[in-house]
Scaffold this motif. Sequence first.
Motif, PDB file in Angstrom:
ATOM      1  N   ARG A  99       0.813  -1.218   0.000  1.00 29.19           N
ATOM      2  CA  ARG A  99       0.000   0.000   0.000  1.00 29.19           C
ATOM      3  C   ARG A  99       0.843   1.263   0.000  1.00 29.19           C
ATOM      4  O   ARG A  99       0.335   2.365  -0.165  1.00 29.19           O
ATOM      5  N   GLY A 100       2.155   1.137   0.209  1.00 32.80           N
ATOM      6  CA  GLY A 100       3.031   2.306   0.202  1.00 32.80           C
ATOM      7  C   GLY A 100       2.850   3.203   1.417  1.00 32.80           C
ATOM      8  O   GLY A 100       2.971   4.419   1.323  1.00 32.80           O
ATOM      9  N   VAL A 101       2.586   2.603   2.569  1.00 33.95           N
ATOM     10  CA  VAL A 101       2.347   3.410   3.766  1.00 33.95           C
ATOM     11  C   VAL A 101       3.588   4.213   4.145  1.00 33.95           C
ATOM     12  O   VAL A 101       4.712   3.884   3.754  1.00 33.95           O
ATOM     13  N   LYS A 102       3.379   5.247   4.917  1.00 34.93           N
ATOM     14  CA  LYS A 102       4.473   6.098   5.386  1.00 34.93           C
ATOM     15  C   LYS A 102       4.720   5.948   6.878  1.00 34.93           C
ATOM     16  O   LYS A 102       5.683   6.476   7.405  1.00 34.93           O
ATOM     17  N   ILE A 103       3.834   5.229   7.561  1.00 29.78           N
ATOM     18  CA  ILE A 103       4.035   4.890   8.966  1.00 29.78           C
ATOM     19  C   ILE A 103       3.652   3.425   9.174  1.00 29.78           C
ATOM     20  O   ILE A 103       2.782   2.902   8.472  1.00 29.78           O
ATOM     21  N   ILE A 104       4.341   2.783  10.089  1.00 29.68           N
ATOM     22  CA  ILE A 104       3.953   1.446  10.532  1.00 29.68           C
ATOM     23  C   ILE A 104       3.916   1.490  12.049  1.00 29.68           C
ATOM     24  O   ILE A 104       4.496   2.385  12.666  1.00 29.68           O
ATOM     25  N   GLY A 105       3.251   0.539  12.633  1.00 29.71           N
ATOM     26  CA  GLY A 105       3.168   0.567  14.083  1.00 29.71           C
ATOM     27  C   GLY A 105       2.773  -0.765  14.657  1.00 29.71           C
ATOM     28  O   GLY A 105       2.753  -1.789  13.977  1.00 29.71           O
ATOM     29  N   ALA A 106       2.476  -0.722  15.934  1.00 32.46           N
ATOM     30  CA  ALA A 106       2.058  -1.913  16.669  1.00 32.46           C
ATOM     31  C   ALA A 106       0.917  -1.536  17.594  1.00 32.46           C
ATOM     32  O   ALA A 106       0.798  -0.381  18.026  1.00 32.46           O
ATOM     33  N   THR A 107       0.101  -2.524  17.908  1.00 26.53           N
ATOM     34  CA  THR A 107      -1.062  -2.331  18.765  1.00 26.53           C
ATOM     35  C   THR A 107      -1.124  -3.445  19.796  1.00 26.53           C
ATOM     36  O   THR A 107      -1.094  -4.624  19.435  1.00 26.53           O
ATOM     37  N   ALA A 108      -1.208  -3.086  21.061  1.00 25.43           N
ATOM     38  CA  ALA A 108      -1.466  -4.056  22.124  1.00 25.43           C
ATOM     39  C   ALA A 108      -2.939  -3.935  22.478  1.00 25.43           C
ATOM     40  O   ALA A 108      -3.451  -2.829  22.684  1.00 25.43           O
ATOM     41  N   HIS A 109      -3.606  -5.076  22.535  1.00 23.32           N
ATOM     42  CA  HIS A 109      -5.048  -5.046  22.800  1.00 23.32           C
ATOM     43  C   HIS A 109      -5.469  -6.273  23.583  1.00 23.32           C
ATOM     44  O   HIS A 109      -4.770  -7.288  23.613  1.00 23.32           O
ATOM     45  N   PHE A 110      -6.623  -6.151  24.226  1.00 28.12           N
ATOM     46  CA  PHE A 110      -7.234  -7.310  24.858  1.00 28.12           C
ATOM     47  C   PHE A 110      -7.838  -8.166  23.750  1.00 28.12           C
ATOM     48  O   PHE A 110      -8.356  -7.646  22.761  1.00 28.12           O
ATOM     49  N   VAL A 111      -7.774  -9.463  23.926  1.00 26.16           N
ATOM     50  CA  VAL A 111      -8.323 -10.382  22.937  1.00 26.16           C
ATOM     51  C   VAL A 111      -9.798 -10.594  23.214  1.00 26.16           C
ATOM     52  O   VAL A 111     -10.207 -10.804  24.359  1.00 26.16           O
ATOM     53  N   ASN A 112     -10.582 -10.522  22.156  1.00 29.17           N
ATOM     54  CA  ASN A 112     -11.981 -10.920  22.246  1.00 29.17           C
ATOM     55  C   ASN A 112     -12.248 -11.916  21.133  1.00 29.17           C
ATOM     56  O   ASN A 112     -11.315 -12.380  20.479  1.00 29.17           O
ATOM     57  N   THR A 113     -13.495 -12.255  20.898  1.00 26.69           N
ATOM     58  CA  THR A 113     -13.801 -13.299  19.928  1.00 26.69           C
ATOM     59  C   THR A 113     -13.717 -12.819  18.482  1.00 26.69           C
ATOM     60  O   THR A 113     -13.788 -13.638  17.571  1.00 26.69           O
ATOM     61  N   ASP A 114     -13.557 -11.525  18.252  1.00 25.28           N
ATOM     62  CA  ASP A 114     -13.398 -10.997  16.897  1.00 25.28           C
ATOM     63  C   ASP A 114     -11.909 -10.786  16.626  1.00 25.28           C
ATOM     64  O   ASP A 114     -11.225 -10.085  17.380  1.00 25.28           O
ATOM     65  N   LEU A 115     -11.396 -11.353  15.567  1.00 22.29           N
ATOM     66  CA  LEU A 115      -9.972 -11.324  15.261  1.00 22.29           C
ATOM     67  C   LEU A 115      -9.421  -9.903  15.242  1.00 22.29           C
ATOM     68  O   LEU A 115      -9.868  -9.069  14.448  1.00 22.29           O
TER      69      LEU A 115
END
Length: 171
Positions: A99-115
């Motif tokens: 997609r040619g993005v200009k930023i990348i990152g990471a996300t910490a989240h609680f897990v639920n039943t939706d991926l």
Amino acid sequence: MNATILAVIGNYLELESLVSRFGIPFHYISHEGKTREAHDQEMSEVIDAYHPEYLVLAKYMRVLSSAFVARFPNRIINIHHSFLPAFIGANPYRQAFERGVKIIGATAHFVNTDLDEGPIIAQNVIQVNHAQGARDMAQAGRDVEKIVLAQALKLVFAEKVFVSNNKTIIF
């Protein structure tokens, strides 16, 4: 971080030597040739022996069953290698590169039943450019993942995260 690692469960043996250096119990539970439910059941038997407050998923690339997730509401923390909600699922760095993005990152989240759609605890990004390939982005992303996971765990363990519907409020 005001936490004690009780044990590590791996579905590959790669981390066993690292974990054993710290005197932490390592449990190998292969997923090969098993249904998701059977694998989750084997993990549950090991987890139940430790009575953990939280489960932390790192380098765990399998979808947990709804029944497993339901046993630990807002107690399973995942680090996702992209800036959610963009690029969910596998291969986010390839998706980002394409997609040619200009930023990348990471996300910490609680897990639920939706991926990859659980309440977000912490996020961070770094800039990238056209000179970086998908492999370069993945390496840079791994560094961001470590920082974001540490930030999220620090907040959760200090009881500074409140979940309301599918959002978090950070104190």
